[in-house]
Design a protein around this motif. Structure first.
Motif, mmCIF file in Angstrom:
data_model
loop_
_atom_site.group_PDB
_atom_site.id
_atom_site.type_symbol
_atom_site.label_atom_id
_atom_site.label_comp_id
_atom_site.label_asym_id
_atom_site.label_seq_id
_atom_site.Cartn_x
_atom_site.Cartn_y
_atom_site.Cartn_z
ATOM 1 N N ALA A 35 16.713 19.988 -16.675
ATOM 2 C CA ALA A 35 17.047 18.574 -16.820
ATOM 3 C C ALA A 35 16.636 17.781 -15.586
ATOM 4 N N LEU A 36 16.809 18.364 -14.407
ATOM 5 C CA LEU A 36 16.379 17.693 -13.185
ATOM 6 C C LEU A 36 14.866 17.501 -13.167
ATOM 7 N N VAL A 37 14.151 18.533 -13.565
ATOM 8 C CA VAL A 37 12.695 18.472 -13.539
ATOM 9 C C VAL A 37 12.158 17.539 -14.623
ATOM 10 N N ALA A 38 12.939 17.340 -15.693
ATOM 11 C CA ALA A 38 12.480 16.468 -16.771
ATOM 12 C C ALA A 38 12.142 15.078 -16.254
ATOM 13 N N ARG A 39 12.949 14.552 -15.367
ATOM 14 C CA ARG A 39 12.671 13.233 -14.794
ATOM 15 C C ARG A 39 11.347 13.244 -14.042
ATOM 16 N N ARG A 40 11.164 14.289 -13.251
ATOM 17 C CA ARG A 40 9.934 14.385 -12.478
ATOM 18 C C ARG A 40 8.728 14.508 -13.400
ATOM 19 N N THR A 41 8.899 15.252 -14.472
ATOM 20 C CA THR A 41 7.828 15.425 -15.448
ATOM 21 C C THR A 41 7.445 14.092 -16.070
ATOM 22 N N ALA A 42 8.433 13.247 -16.314
ATOM 23 C CA ALA A 42 8.176 11.989 -17.008
ATOM 24 C C ALA A 42 7.637 10.907 -16.084
ATOM 25 N N TRP A 43 8.253 10.750 -14.904
ATOM 26 C CA TRP A 43 7.919 9.615 -14.055
ATOM 27 C C TRP A 43 7.186 9.987 -12.767
ATOM 28 N N GLY A 44 6.919 11.241 -12.557
ATOM 29 C CA GLY A 44 6.143 11.644 -11.397
ATOM 30 C C GLY A 44 6.804 11.241 -10.091
ATOM 31 N N ALA A 45 6.003 10.667 -9.170
ATOM 32 C CA ALA A 45 6.496 10.342 -7.832
ATOM 33 C C ALA A 45 7.260 9.030 -7.779
ATOM 34 N N ASP A 46 7.346 8.298 -8.881
ATOM 35 C CA ASP A 46 8.146 7.077 -8.907
ATOM 36 C C ASP A 46 9.589 7.417 -8.546
#
Length: 460
Positions: free
Chosen positions: A183-194
């Motif tokens: 779940a934590l990585v999901a955000r990174r997967t979606a929005w990258g470095a934003d």
């Protein structure tokens, strides 16, 4: 591309005369749609202070939920200083000045319990909430306590050390849990470095200093960014009479209000990370599989259609993902879906936990069902059942004072008008199967799905 599916093993024996499960199990007919009562609420802004008062009466049960909400959360963390808002929120209940005396966290908890409640702290991406639910005659005392916690926190250095260490340990546990890590990585997967895709690390938490917390509080916790939300057995005129004396001395600071951090950007048509990402956790007892799909913001024209699309695939026991993975194949205890919602964008996340050897199969089944929504029409009965489940869940939320507070807070944080909920319900009831399919065709294509598999390496 879908995760490759390992060859299925053949059953050694078969129980005779037991029919195979139907490819499309019959759903029960939905019952008649019930009228949903949306409690009326009034919203008042005290001009010279900028403080917002929102009152939603629910007479009958002699309870009142009292909440102080401030537009500040992890999205407001200073650049490179992740974790400040989260730690600030936890420190609010660890010590405060009350009547010019310092009161520690234990005494504050006792004072809350003497009112028949406890202080609840909730932190969302752009919102921090302090809340209590008490008997109606004690509502003014509860507001006074919450006001002191929010306005006069001590932020003791020793408390910061303790809260910081607790947050670090909790994060370390999350990083070892397949579902929470994915779940934590999901955000990174979606929005990258934003900033929306940033993930707080233990090292960042331990780097937060007291001056960081004090500066964040001074900058954003001010009356023109705060709402007092009251729901329960009270009326608007009576609430104003006892709210204002508690908060009248909270003057708006002379410094101009700063611009809020930008809303997260819309998801790109192509993912910023690989379509399938594996997170190795060799010691995990199970593997967590997440399939993420773009969603739309609350202001989008097809928001209601998207909400129903998400419900069809992932909301409830009879939703398509749960039918395919759990009911028909028994590969998981259940598949759940949730929407991470923002004003301009969003993310739909479907998740399941399964045995390591079934991870690739479960991932492929979830991807297939997500993509199939754009190809296979949704039946009228299926859509009616999902719509009824959504409205029923909302009705249960609005039927409690604390649930009503949460809904009001969500609307207020998004800057939505009080009438938004009624309009959204009307839109939801008017959505057709063709509109649900059109939403999936626009947003849920193969190149836009992101799959995250957290657990032992596939094929181990």
């Amino acid at each position: 591309m879908p995760v490759p599916v390992p060859a299925a093993g053949q059953m050694a024996t078969r129980v005779p005369d037991v029919p195979a499960p139907s490819a499309a199990p019959l759903l029960p007919e939905p019952g008649p749609m019930l009228a949903l009562h949306i409690p009326e609420r009034t919203e008042t802004v005290f001009g010279e202070h900028g403080l917002t008062l929102i009152v939603a009466p629910r007479p009958g049960l002699p309870l009142v939920s009292v909440a102080l909400m401030v537009r500040c959360g992890p999205a407001f963390d200073p650049p490179g200083r992740r974790g400040v808002a989260e730690l600030m929120a936890q420190l609010l209940t660890r010590g405060a000045r009350r009547r010019d005396r310092w009161v520690d966290g234990v005494a504050l908890a006792r004072q809350a319990e003497a009112l028949g409640s406890a202080v609840s702290v909730r932190v969302e991406d752009r919102l921090t909430v302090l809340e209590m639910t008490v008997l109606a005659p004690r509502a003014a005392a509860a507001l006074a306590l919450l006001s002191d916690l929010l306005r006069h926190p001590v932020f003791a250095a020793t408390d910061l050390l303790a809260v910081r260490a607790q947050a670090r340990d909790a994060l370390a546990l999350r990083l070892q849990d397949p579902a929470q890590l994915a779940a934590l990585v999901a955000r990174r997967t979606a929005w990258g470095a934003d900033p929306q895709g940033s993930v707080t690390t233990p090292a960042q938490l331990m780097a937060v200093r007291r001056e960081d917390v004090v500066a964040l509080h001074r900058r954003w916790v001010r009356p023109d960014r705060v709402a007092v939300v009251l729901t329960g057995d009270l009326d608007t005129a009576g609430a104003r009479a006892w709210v204002w004396p508690v908060l009248a001395d909270w003057a708006r600071p002379p410094e101009p209000l700063l611009d809020e951090p930008a809303e997260p950007p819309a998801l790109l048509a192509a993912p910023r990370l690989p379509l399938t990402l594996q997170l190795p956790l060799p010691a995990a007892a199970q593997t967590s599989v997440l399939v993420c799909a773009p969603f739309v913001g609350t202001e989008a024209e097809d928001h209601a259609a998207g909400t129903l699309a998400a419900a069809v695939v992932g909301a409830g026991y009879s939703a398509r993902l749960n039918q395919e993975v759990r009911i028909q194949r028994g590969l998981s205890y259940g598949v759940t879906g949730r929407i991470e919602q923002h004003r301009l964008t969003g993310l739909f996340i479907a998740s399941a936990q399964t045995d390591h050897v079934h991870a690739a199969e479960v991932a492929t089944l979830m991807q297939t069902q997500m993509l199939a929504l754009a190809q296979q029409p949704v039946g009228a009965a299926e859509l009616a059942a999902r719509r009824a489940a959504l409205i029923g869940g909302l009705a249960r939320q609005l039927d409690t004072t604390s649930g009503l507070v949460a809904r009001i807070g969500e609307d207020w944080a998004l800057g939505a008008a009080p009438a938004r909920l009624a309009r959204w319900l009307a839109q939801l009831e008017a959505i057709s199967p063709a509109q649900v399919r059109a939403f999936a065709q626009r947003h849920w294509t193969a190149e836009r799905l992101r799959t995250i598999v957290a657990g032992p390496p596939l094929g181990r």
